[in-house]
Write a protein that holds these residues in place. Structure first.
Motif, PDB file in Angstrom:
ATOM      1  N   GLY A   9       0.951  -1.167  -0.022  1.00 57.10           N
ATOM      2  CA  GLY A   9       0.086  -0.219  -0.076  1.00 57.10           C
ATOM      3  C   GLY A   9       0.863   1.264  -0.057  1.00 57.10           C
ATOM      4  N   LEU A  10       0.673   1.911  -0.920  1.00 56.38           N
ATOM      5  CA  LEU A  10       1.566   3.484  -1.078  1.00 56.38           C
ATOM      6  C   LEU A  10       0.918   4.351  -0.374  1.00 56.38           C
ATOM      7  N   PHE A  11       1.750   5.084   0.683  1.00 57.50           N
ATOM      8  CA  PHE A  11       1.141   5.997   1.319  1.00 57.50           C
ATOM      9  C   PHE A  11       1.863   7.057   1.248  1.00 57.50           C
ATOM     10  N   ILE A  12       1.128   8.047   0.516  1.00 59.73           N
ATOM     11  CA  ILE A  12       1.809   9.406   0.043  1.00 59.73           C
ATOM     12  C   ILE A  12       1.441  10.569   1.003  1.00 59.73           C
ATOM     13  N   PRO A  13       2.217  11.110   1.716  1.00 62.53           N
ATOM     14  CA  PRO A  13       1.839  11.985   2.609  1.00 62.53           C
ATOM     15  C   PRO A  13       1.059  13.131   1.895  1.00 62.53           C
ATOM     16  N   CYS A  14       0.252  13.855   2.616  1.00 68.91           N
ATOM     17  CA  CYS A  14      -0.576  14.715   1.881  1.00 68.91           C
ATOM     18  C   CYS A  14      -0.187  16.067   1.239  1.00 68.91           C
ATOM     19  N   TYR A  15       1.066  16.330   1.974  1.00 67.63           N
ATOM     20  CA  TYR A  15       1.601  17.663   1.276  1.00 67.63           C
ATOM     21  C   TYR A  15       2.467  17.271  -0.142  1.00 67.63           C
ATOM     22  N   VAL A  16       2.745  15.638   0.042  1.00 68.48           N
ATOM     23  CA  VAL A  16       3.645  15.390  -1.278  1.00 68.48           C
ATOM     24  C   VAL A  16       2.357  15.263  -2.188  1.00 68.48           C
ATOM     25  N   ASP A  17       1.389  14.721  -1.953  1.00 76.28           N
ATOM     26  CA  ASP A  17       0.238  14.584  -2.783  1.00 76.28           C
ATOM     27  C   ASP A  17      -0.047  15.615  -3.849  1.00 76.28           C
ATOM     28  N   GLN A  18      -0.188  16.878  -2.641  1.00 74.87           N
ATOM     29  CA  GLN A  18      -0.634  18.110  -3.212  1.00 74.87           C
ATOM     30  C   GLN A  18       0.342  18.950  -4.047  1.00 74.87           C
ATOM     31  N   PHE A  19       1.579  18.902  -3.496  1.00 76.69           N
ATOM     32  CA  PHE A  19       2.741  19.741  -4.148  1.00 76.69           C
ATOM     33  C   PHE A  19       3.817  19.201  -4.647  1.00 76.69           C
ATOM     34  N   TYR A  20       4.080  18.043  -4.520  1.00 75.58           N
ATOM     35  CA  TYR A  20       5.065  16.954  -5.044  1.00 75.58           C
ATOM     36  C   TYR A  20       4.589  15.866  -5.534  1.00 75.58           C
ATOM     37  N   PRO A  21       3.554  15.826  -6.642  1.00 76.60           N
ATOM     38  CA  PRO A  21       3.374  14.510  -7.163  1.00 76.60           C
ATOM     39  C   PRO A  21       4.326  13.997  -7.544  1.00 76.60           C
ATOM     40  N   LYS A  22       5.416  14.418  -8.184  1.00 76.75           N
ATOM     41  CA  LYS A  22       6.431  13.916  -9.004  1.00 76.75           C
ATOM     42  C   LYS A  22       7.302  12.921  -7.992  1.00 76.75           C
ATOM     43  N   VAL A  23       7.349  13.083  -6.644  1.00 77.78           N
ATOM     44  CA  VAL A  23       7.723  12.289  -5.828  1.00 77.78           C
ATOM     45  C   VAL A  23       7.104  11.137  -5.530  1.00 77.78           C
ATOM     46  N   GLY A  24       5.742  11.315  -5.540  1.00 74.93           N
ATOM     47  CA  GLY A  24       4.762  10.180  -5.376  1.00 74.93           C
ATOM     48  C   GLY A  24       5.195   9.058  -6.618  1.00 74.93           C
ATOM     49  N   ILE A  25       5.246   9.856  -7.762  1.00 75.43           N
ATOM     50  CA  ILE A  25       5.276   8.918  -9.010  1.00 75.43           C
ATOM     51  C   ILE A  25       6.566   8.473  -8.948  1.00 75.43           C
ATOM     52  N   ALA A  26       7.824   9.192  -8.742  1.00 75.91           N
ATOM     53  CA  ALA A  26       8.869   8.570  -8.685  1.00 75.91           C
ATOM     54  C   ALA A  26       8.912   7.040  -7.618  1.00 75.91           C
ATOM     55  N   THR A  27       8.294   7.363  -6.464  1.00 75.36           N
ATOM     56  CA  THR A  27       8.238   6.192  -5.442  1.00 75.36           C
ATOM     57  C   THR A  27       7.380   5.134  -6.187  1.00 75.36           C
ATOM     58  N   LEU A  28       6.528   5.290  -6.817  1.00 74.08           N
ATOM     59  CA  LEU A  28       5.902   4.249  -7.267  1.00 74.08           C
ATOM     60  C   LEU A  28       6.516   3.628  -8.599  1.00 74.08           C
ATOM     61  N   GLU A  29       6.945   4.277  -9.389  1.00 69.35           N
ATOM     62  CA  GLU A  29       7.824   3.745 -10.394  1.00 69.35           C
ATOM     63  C   GLU A  29       8.892   2.694 -10.080  1.00 69.35           C
ATOM     64  N   LEU A  30       9.543   3.415  -9.099  1.00 72.70           N
ATOM     65  CA  LEU A  30      10.821   2.716  -8.360  1.00 72.70           C
ATOM     66  C   LEU A  30      10.560   1.369  -7.898  1.00 72.70           C
ATOM     67  N   LEU A  31       9.313   1.357  -6.860  1.00 73.46           N
ATOM     68  CA  LEU A  31       9.084   0.049  -6.411  1.00 73.46           C
ATOM     69  C   LEU A  31       8.436  -0.871  -7.534  1.00 73.46           C
ATOM     70  N   GLU A  32       7.884  -0.323  -8.179  1.00 72.85           N
ATOM     71  CA  GLU A  32       7.460  -1.291  -9.786  1.00 72.85           C
ATOM     72  C   GLU A  32       8.856  -1.642 -10.369  1.00 72.85           C
ATOM     73  N   LYS A  33       9.748  -1.114 -10.494  1.00 74.98           N
ATOM     74  CA  LYS A  33      11.005  -1.380 -11.124  1.00 74.98           C
ATOM     75  C   LYS A  33      11.608  -2.691 -10.254  1.00 74.98           C
ATOM     76  N   PHE A  34      11.425  -2.682  -9.179  1.00 68.32           N
ATOM     77  CA  PHE A  34      11.872  -3.747  -8.341  1.00 68.32           C
ATOM     78  C   PHE A  34      10.809  -4.946  -8.062  1.00 68.32           C
ATOM     79  N   GLY A  35       9.866  -4.879  -9.073  1.00 70.12           N
ATOM     80  CA  GLY A  35       8.775  -6.025  -9.255  1.00 70.12           C
ATOM     81  C   GLY A  35       7.762  -5.925  -8.171  1.00 70.12           C
ATOM     82  N   CYS A  36       7.644  -4.851  -7.337  1.00 69.79           N
ATOM     83  CA  CYS A  36       6.663  -4.906  -6.494  1.00 69.79           C
ATOM     84  C   CYS A  36       5.288  -4.544  -6.942  1.00 69.79           C
ATOM     85  N   GLN A  37       4.211  -5.138  -6.263  1.00 70.30           N
ATOM     86  CA  GLN A  37       2.733  -4.781  -6.810  1.00 70.30           C
ATOM     87  C   GLN A  37       2.415  -3.919  -5.732  1.00 70.30           C
TER      88      GLN A  37
END
Lengths: 252, 452, 186
Positions: A9-37
């Motif tokens: 479960g990806l937990f994206i802090p509220c201010y990251v969600d609002q101000f830094y979506p690119k950090v959320g995207i990078a986190t998601l893509e990175l985890l996916e690169k390691f084969g995570c669901q």
């Protein structure tokens, strides 16, 4: 490393969600690169940390209950923030009827860096990032979650972020004069103690500048938002990236 | 003055604030280095913490054991429930001795009890003999740091002060010259004093002795030349066994100043023939703090000052910004127990960075207690102003829809509002910092478009 | 109610569960004792000297007022000990006997059974302590084990000359007590 079965479960802090979506995207893509669901539960809001640190933990029962219900069925919870993870682990009020789930969440929530090093056991990354990188250790990650040894203690030095970054080709890890001093963000501290907060932030930026850091990184966007806010106001030329952004960009 | 106001004032002299930060950082750095030369450092911290926890869990037993043994040794033991009673006991001893002038070595407890003004009001001359304390006494100031009382002053200021008080050469700022001038001045006071007051670093239950540590030797110069020695201690300073001193003396000076041990560590067990030792055991709020379970172990403190030296706030706001006898992180968890209203801003004068807890030689969870004091203070002092906005925020965050609407609104507002409004002076974020650039969509929006 | 009774009953009223008192391990040091001790004394701004060096220093200074309270080496006092320690104000040198030394930090134990006046180590201008090499111990733990519960009315771990850094953290030797410390290891 291929972890297909555990569900994160990806937990994206509220201010990251609002101000830094690119950090959320990078986190998601990175985890996916390691084969995570990985799934991002859409109903997530804020973990309640700003309220609790301001002295109103008792008013965060609602947010905490909501968080637990939303994330309780995942195998792991991962967030690109040491501070929010520490809050969930240490400062959630006891939620009656969900004690068991709360304990499970305490044990299965991880800050991104420690999830990579301790759960995925990532120890050698191949990628390229030819820059001088200065690392800002967020206090909650550093001393709260023990993501790195603290300079006050007599223990074998370690730094989980460094162990990930230092393998990247071309990356120069800069050692600062004060390796783990607070940046002065501190949540509401940044506005209630504005003068101190600014002074501390400037001192941190000066340390990075004196060591000719090109890119200032860290595991907590809240610290970086504060430092970047000062740097941008003062026209300093250091760049800022979350650790997840560096890793995601470096690893193809 | 609240802590933020005092800190803002302190930071106005940027050069001095920077010097203050760097001077204390130098002490912290020395501590860090010397602690790493002791392989068992962390184990010593554990032991010290456990010994103190044992003491606090049966303090009554140890206090009585200590009193019995001290009395057997010929020490006269007094008990004071508060500062007032402590001061009265001191005065009555002085009156019995017909003593009008005393010398006093460093004792944070007597600062806490405001002993000096009390004695002066009663016609007694008090001379603080620790160099730093003498300096601040000349200025009618309290110590700004519990180990380094005059750390807020520059040598130029001290030179000027000594020129006025001790007639040193005008403009001579050499620390050796100034220290030796103070030596001569204080030597005269030592030779004349009939009564000397000291603090107590440790009192040993099994032997009835107490230990006083200094580098200057001022405590000993005072007491060995006087007829009467009055030692003032908080009841939490008891330790069970003499051998426990091994643990604490290994930790104390290394934590305080980064030196391996203080140069003078005096163990007082019996008075010299014909002389008297009085020891005053003081409560003054300690049993009340002991009863507060969450804050109990703040009483483990051995007053080394390491949490001040490491604290990024203390270093940049100075001891006086706290407005309490014990400043810095440890003071911010002790003082609200004495007067919550007066000290209500202190637990908020922290980023909760946790450095204080990692440096503490007796492992007090200082930053966690700062957090806990915040929870207590907002219950009784909601006027701190965060109440309403926090409730509002909780209302938003527990409802996903409300959060989404408010988030979108916030981003929209930041885009359209003129900069002059966002960076209005009442918005303290914007005074010295820009806000992040506002993205077109939130992560959630992106996720819904790209992964669903 | 007396204040003693008030304080004790306040503590008892809390009703705490007793917590255990830990046993203390006896930590040592790796370095050889004499060299570690020497380094510690020097770090504390004292000096370790041999008897020849000491005699030379003594000759060069020609101190008028010397008090000796050590039997291990043959130096004699130039004045007899006054009854009132205040009269020691202009004492130039005290030569005392240390009972043991601690290698890790240079602390030397002086027990007042060997001190003619408690004020002596402080009031003297210069201090010399004679210490037997065989009386060196690694850390404070062994030192306290050795002292045990011996009863001395006053005992002192002294580790260097009087010092202060209260003016801008600049180290100054000779705040109130002895301006110098020399240790003669025999």
């Amino acid at each position: 490393m291929n972890l297909t079965s555990p569900h994160i479960g990806l937990f994206i802090p509220c201010y990251v969600d609002q101000f830094y979506p690119k950090v959320g995207i990078a986190t998601l893509e990175l985890l996916e690169k390691f084969g995570c669901q990985v799934s991002f539960p859409l109903g997530q809001t804020c973990c309640g940390q700003p309220m609790a640190n301001a002295g109103y933990e008792r008013d965060t029962v609602g947010t905490a209950r909501h968080f637990i219900e939303l994330f309780k069925d995942f195998d792991y919870i991962v967030a690109p923030s040491g501070s929010c993870v520490l809050h969930v682990k240490e400062h959630f009020p006891v939620i009656s009827g969900l004690e068991k789930e709360q304990q499970e969440i305490h044990d299965k929530i991880f800050e991104l860096t420690e999830f990579l090093t301790d759960i995925l056991n990532v120890n050698h990354l191949s990628g390229r990032f030819p820059h001088k990188v200065g690392y800002h250790a967020s206090c909650h990650g550093q001393r709260g979650l023990r993501l790195a040894s603290s300079s006050e203690m007599n223990s074998t030095p370690f730094n989980k972020a460094k162990s990930l970054l230092e393998n990247l080709e071309g990356l120069e890890w800069i050692t600062l004069s004060r390796t783990d001093e607070c940046c002065g963000f501190g949540g509401t501290f940044s506005v209630t103690e504005e003068a101190l907060s600014l002074r501390m932030g400037r001192d941190r930026l000066d340390d990075h500048a004196q060591h000719e850091v090109e890119i200032l990184t860290g595991g907590d966007m809240s610290c970086i938002m504060h430092l970047q806010g000062i740097a941008s106001r003062e026209g300093r030329n250091v760049k800022f990236m979350h650790l997840a952004e560096i890793l995601n960009q470096a690893i193809q | 003055m609240s802590h933020p106001q005092a800190a803002t004032e302190f930071l106005k002299d940027q050069a001095k604030a920077k010097w203050h930060d760097e001077t204390l950082w130098f002490v912290r750095d020395k501590r860090d280095r010397i602690s790493k030369t002791i392989p068992e450092w962390e184990e010593l911290r554990n032991l010290a913490s456990q010994i103190k926890e044992n003491v606090l869990s049966q303090l009554d037993v140890y206090l009585e054991e200590f009193e019995q043994n001290a009395q057997k040794n010929g020490i006269q033991v007094h008990w004071a429930k508060d500062a007032e009673e402590h001061n009265e006991i001191v005065l009555s001893i002085l009156q019995k001795q017909k003593c009008r002038a005393i010398v006093k070595s460093k004792s944070i407890l007597t600062e806490e009890c405001h002993l000096n003004p009390y004695l002066e009001k009663n016609g007694i001359e008090v001379v603080d003999t620790d160099l730093g304390e003498r300096i601040v006494q000349f200025l009618n100031q309290p110590p700004s740091h519990i180990v380094l009382p005059a750390i807020h002053l520059k040598k130029g200021e001290i030179s000027e002060l000594f020129h006025e008080k001790l007639h040193t050469q005008k403009g001579n700022e050499d620390p050796t010259y100034l220290t030796h001038a103070a030596r001569l001045h204080l030597r005269e006071k030592f030779l004349k004093a009939k009564v000397a007051i000291t603090g107590v670093n440790f009192a040993v239950a099994e032997t009835g002795e107490f230990v006083v540590c200094t580098n200057e030797g001022n405590a000993d110069m005072g007491v060995h030349l006087a007829d009467v020695h009055i030692a003032c201690m908080g009841i939490e300073k008891i330790i069970p066994r003499r051998k426990d001193l091994g643990v604490f003396l290994r930790l104390l000076a290394r934590s305080a100043t980064g030196q391996p041990v203080t140069n003078y560590n005096s163990h007082f067990r019996s008075p010299s023939p014909g002389k008297e030792i009085h020891l005053i055991l003081v409560d003054n709020g300690r049993t009340a703090q002991l009863a507060r379970e969450k804050f109990r172990n703040s009483l483990k403190c051995i007053r080394c000052g390491a949490c001040m030296n490491t604290c990024p706030i203390y270093r940049r706001s100075g001891g006086y910004s706290y407005g309490s006898t014990v400043p810095g992180p440890i003071g911010s968890i002790l003082s609200p127990g004495l007067d919550m209203k007066k000290h209500s801003t202190l637990p908020f004068a922290s980023t909760l960075c946790g450095s204080c807890s990692d440096v503490c030689p007796v492992k007090i969870n200082i930053h966690e207690q700062l957090y806990e004091w915040r929870q207590e203070i907002t219950k009784t002092h909601g006027e701190l102003g965060k109440g309403l906005s926090m409730k509002l925020a909780n209302g938003i965050f527990k409802s996903p829809l409300a959060y989404k609407i408010s988030g979108n609104l916030m981003r929209a507002a930041l885009k359209t509002l003129p900069k002059s409004l966002i960076y209005h002076p009442i918005n303290s974020w914007g005074k010295g910092r820009n806000l992040p650039e506002t993205p077109n969509e939130s992560f959630k929006d992106w996720y819904q478009r790209n992964r669903k | 109610m007396s204040s003693k009774a008030f304080i004790l009953s306040a503590i008892r009223g809390i009703g705490q569960k007793g917590k255990p008192l830990p046993e203390l391990p006896s930590f040592g040091i790796e370095e050889e004792l004499e060299s570690a001790f020497r380094k510690s004394i020097e770090a504390n701004k004292g000096q370790v000297v041999n008897q020849e060096e000491f005699s030379e220093w003594l000759r060069a200074n020609n101190f008028p007022k010397i008090v000796v309270a050590s039997t291990s080496i043959p130096f004699s006092a130039t004045i007899s000990l006054p009854e009132d320690p205040h009269e020691l104000d202009d004492l130039n040198l005290a030569i005392l006997e240390g009972q043991l030394g601690v290698a890790e930090n240079g602390a030397i134990w002086l027990d007042d059974r060997h001190l003619p006046h408690r004020a002596l180590p402080f009031i003297t201008e210069h201090l010399v302590i004679v210490l037997l090499k065989s009386r060196l111990f690694p850390t404070m733990h062994q030192a306290y084990e050795e002292i045990g519960n011996q009863h001395s009315g006053f005992g002192l771990f002294i580790a260097g000359p009087s010092k202060t850094a209260d003016i801008e953290q600049s180290l100054v030797i000779g705040a109130h007590g002895a301006m110098s410390l020399r240790v003669i290891l025999v």
